[in-house]
Write a protein that holds these residues in place. Structure first.
Motif, PDB file in Angstrom:
ATOM      1  N   GLY A  92     119.730  26.083  77.763  1.00  0.00           N
ATOM      2  CA  GLY A  92     118.332  26.032  78.176  1.00  0.00           C
ATOM      3  C   GLY A  92     117.467  25.346  77.131  1.00  0.00           C
ATOM      4  O   GLY A  92     116.599  24.533  77.453  1.00  0.00           O
ATOM      5  N   THR A  93     117.724  25.661  75.875  1.00  0.00           N
ATOM      6  CA  THR A  93     116.965  25.063  74.775  1.00  0.00           C
ATOM      7  C   THR A  93     117.175  23.566  74.715  1.00  0.00           C
ATOM      8  O   THR A  93     116.235  22.795  74.511  1.00  0.00           O
ATOM      9  CB  THR A  93     117.393  25.686  73.430  1.00  0.00           C
ATOM     10  N   LEU A  95     118.028  21.675  77.181  1.00  0.00           N
ATOM     11  CA  LEU A  95     117.353  21.115  78.356  1.00  0.00           C
ATOM     12  C   LEU A  95     115.858  20.903  78.075  1.00  0.00           C
ATOM     13  O   LEU A  95     115.285  19.871  78.421  1.00  0.00           O
ATOM     14  CB  LEU A  95     117.556  22.064  79.548  1.00  0.00           C
ATOM     15  N   ILE A  96     115.261  21.897  77.415  1.00  0.00           N
ATOM     16  CA  ILE A  96     113.836  21.793  77.069  1.00  0.00           C
ATOM     17  C   ILE A  96     113.614  20.626  76.112  1.00  0.00           C
ATOM     18  O   ILE A  96     112.678  19.830  76.280  1.00  0.00           O
ATOM     19  CB  ILE A  96     113.321  23.100  76.428  1.00  0.00           C
TER      20      ILE A  96
END
Lengths: 105, 126
Positions: A92-93, A95-96
């Motif tokens: 997720g990180t 992706l951010i």
């Protein structure tokens, strides 16, 4: 004259610090405590810098950039708090981070 | 106030507040913060702008709804709303503020949205 780059960094850092303090300060609910007060102060500074940024750049640019705060959160959690970061959180990180890079283009 | 009301009020206040703030700050023009005096000058200009004042009021409201959501709800409810606000704000900026949002920026914002959602979900497992 302050350039946009350092301003963005300042917004992200004060926002991340503020969020951390807020989360800790709200644990007991609506109780007046110094942690909550410190968190609110950090957020106030962050907000002022954010507003100043908006005078120079588009909202659709500035707001996604502030999402970098999540990345700082994870990095801080891993290296400062020695938290075990799950693969999902790293994914997720990442992706951010990719998203922010794309917004910058 | 019901939970869904708190969450939707939170998102609406944030989006509307940011839109008004952005509009107001644009009207003021590029802001200088190099000296302490310029900080006070900027604060003064902000207080004098109706758009900025309205924006700040709604952002304070967002802040209150956000704190309330945090104190009563699990992260699984709050995080998706927080993540989606990035997309909703970009949409509002494109339509209301007439900002030019490139395809790359849309993709990037969507990636951020998905990333925040993933990060939020993973935190629940801890």
């Amino acid at each position: 004259m302050l350039s946009v780059g350092p301003m963005i960094l300042a917004v992200i850092c004060t926002d991340a610090a503020g969020n951390l303090l807020l989360r800790r300060g709200m644990k007991g609910g609506w109780v007046v405590n110094p942690v909550l007060g410190g968190g609110i102060l950090c957020m106030a500074v962050s907000f002022f810098l954010f507003a100043a940024l908006l005078s120079r750049a588009n909202l659709s640019f500035v707001l996604p950039i502030t999402a970098m705060g999540y990345v700082i959160n994870v990095v801080g959690a891993r290296h400062l708090l020695k938290e075990n970061v799950t693969p999902a959180r790293w994914a997720g990180t990442l992706l951010i981070g990719v998203g922010v890079a794309l917004v910058c283009l | 106030m019901k939970n869904w009301m708190v969450l939707s009020s939170m998102v609406f206040s944030e989006v509307f507040g940011n839109i008004c703030l952005s509009r107001g700050m644009r009207q003021i023009g590029p802001v200088e913060l190099t000296r302490l005096s310029s900080v006070f000058v900027t604060a003064g200009k902000m207080l004098g702008s109706p758009w900025v004042v309205i924006g700040v009021i709604f952002l304070i409201l967002y802040f209150i709804f956000y704190l309330e959501a945090l104190s009563r709800l699990e992260l699984s409810y709050v995080l998706p709303m927080a993540a989606s606000s990035y997309l909703v704000t970009t949409l509002a900026a494109a339509s209301i503020l007439q900002e030019a949002v490139s395809v790359t920026r849309w993709i990037g914002t969507s990636a951020i949205c998905a990333g925040i959602f993933l990060v939020g979900r993973s935190q629940l497992e801890v």
